[in-house]
Write an enzyme that holds these catalytic residues in place. Sequence first.
Site: not given
Ligand code: GAL
Length: 811
Positions: A427, A504
């Site tokens: 991100e 993710e």
């Molecule tokens: C994502 C990020 C993770 C964590 C997650 C929580 O956007 O890549 O590191 O922060 O959100 O939802």
Amino acid sequence: MKRNKSFLQKIGTAAVLFFLVACATTKKESRIVTDFNPNWNFKLGDYPAAIQADFDANDWRALDLPHDWSIEGTFSKEHPTKPQGGALPAGMAWYRKSFTLPESAKNKSIAIEFDGVFCNSEVWINGHYLGKRPFGYISFSYDLTPYLKFGNQKNDIAVKVDNDAQPSSRWYTGSGIYRNVRLVTTDKVHVAQWGTYVTTPEVSKEKAKVVYELKIQNDAAISKNVKVITNILDANNRSVAQSESSETIAPLSRLIKEHTLEVKNPKLWDTKNPNMYKVVTKIFHNKTLVDEYETPLGFRFFAFDAEKGFSLNGVPTKIYGVCLHHDNGALGAVANYHAIKRKLEIMKDMGANAIRTAHNPPSLELLQLCDEMGLIVQDEVFDVWKKKKVSNDYNKYFDEWHKRDLEDFIKRDRNHPSVMMWSIGNEIREQFDSTGVSITRELAQIVKSLDKTRPVTSALTENEPQKNFIYQSGALDLLGFNYKHADYATFPERFKGQKIVASESVSAYATRGHYDMPTDEIRFWPKKYGETFPGNPDLTVTAYDNIASYWGTTHEENWKAAKKYDFIAGTFVWTGFDYIGEPDPYPYPARSSYFGIVDLAGFPKDVYYMYQSEWSDKTVLHLLPHWNWKAGQLIDVWAYYNNADEVELFLNGKSLGSKAKKGDELHIAWKVPFEAGTLKAVSKKAGKVVKETEILTAGEAAKINLQADKSTIKNDGYDLAYVTVTLQDKDGNALPTADNLINFKVSGGAKIVGVDNGYQASLEPFKADYRKLYNGKCLVILKSNKKAENITLEATTAGNISLGTVNIKVE
Ligand code: GAL
């Protein structure tokens, strides 16, 4: 505690001497890898004078590495790490170690290897400055040879660790020399650090071609003629291929040689049968073995396809992945092989076949274990580039250090067959502006210059192609998307011809063992909650998988989307385990995350069994919630199951009817007025019983039950046993909501190194000999204290409750 430092030093010195002498008489004297973790001194604060030889560190604390000082602290929202960083102290500290080396080591090359120091480490040997490494997750080494003293003269190594500028991360980092340290003693002619690179450009069941690059270093001022013999050994240490060559290495230089070998009928590496081989190189000088070096090797081929997703050895394979941060719960950042193994075993048992190392280089042990256990790795290097996420994160060092750090990361990890993707960032803010183009190209080029066998990816959030400059760079081989499950259907059109993985997903919240009803609605934060948080005033969140972040979704909804589309190579769920830090949106005292499929102590939340029913070969029939409620209360009973076409539910022997999943459903549910007794589910296939699961109403607490995950541990100072603590009634039923305070006493060959219960808002310390149960459970982590005595752990609590005991043998 004040310990007699000189005594410890003598022991340390004796051990090193013994090792050097003992090894000198064995065949393997060529390369001596000494565990350099024992016998350091440590003090919080800044002590620049500690680099001097005559510095007196007698009043410093004696300890063994790896060590994380943050985890020893008490929680406070005033700590500059903030709850996002775990609400634990950071700061600055020094480590120091004195050691001697035998005269026989005089003509050797001696290097110290650090697997990871958080962060900003600076190292001195005998007053000489060796260097600085700001990045807390990178592995590095220093050549000590020019500065060492031998015989009776002592050497002093000092390490300054500076994690004072906060916040330095969006999650808990730990502070200190939190990974292993080794002293590597070699002949002047030796394989260079990370000096091998093995690839398998052709792999089939019949044969594999192996290209092996070897970097030999000559630290001597004269040129050296050497013979190099390389063998590929199978799991039984039988040689399956060999090469031999003679080389001349100029003084003070390195020689790079490439050998091509062929292996007939290789046993392929996959996630079910992770067959490992190793490449063993022996270097001889005048017929004397001067170095012996091992490189892991696995034969596999894989591909990402824009339509069909991922395949391993030609077999379509969905990536069942989880993201993991580096902390090991109550041990903090300390990298312990056994802790990492337990974490990965819990994931593997769930059916996971892949790990994303969110968001930084993992420990060496994690990669070794993924090789051995058959877990695919997305190896990720950065969470930020030049644009910060928090004020003191890696953005401060990116310009000066990114090239070196990225190169070292690839060089260290590229021989692990488990690694199948390089992620250059998570991100990253630069995806939103045109600077993203050139940085992506540069980073991808650095990776490619060192390894072309794996795709370069990055975890993106912007899915408008023209607005995503990392994508626009054209330098990614594989697009990673975080979340965006609702848009998957549009991806083939938006990103024509691109290979895609869900790097993710999910980010749903849950507290293990906590249940709120009814469960008919999925609730998103913050959309339906305004600015408050989606849970209860005591900072618990229901474990029915129906509370999710608005950018993510529930586990079930995400998995339905990921499995629907073949072009999505797989998904990496955020996260496999809860981790310390990032409790958001829950306010302090919440200080660890709610996203895990498993809680911080390693106890599965219920949704673990949804994954197990979908991802593993195991036959699953899991019922939730527990069966201790108020008479007449309407309970939502859920079941996750597989390998069956219906499940019948019985309450105290009376059938409540059969149900089956419809369409893409991943669980079935009943509404049952509570009645104490036995709730039983029976899954059936074609009318035949597949599995039965029952849960019983527990009565009054009668005794403490302790379950150790091992019956034997080694007395090596590293081995761990994880003991699960529950309260039981007189019939042995666990009390699901017990919160009694339990006190522990351990005797024999172990000490308590951590306690936890998985409650995200507990302010009890992780280092203690007591813990409250939380929703019926807590955990004690025992570590070998090197005594060869069998271990007894005793647990007591107030009231008329019998104590619990568990015995563990020590070998
Ligand atoms: C994502 C990020 C993770 C964590 C997650 C929580 O956007 O890549 O590191 O922060 O959100 O939802």
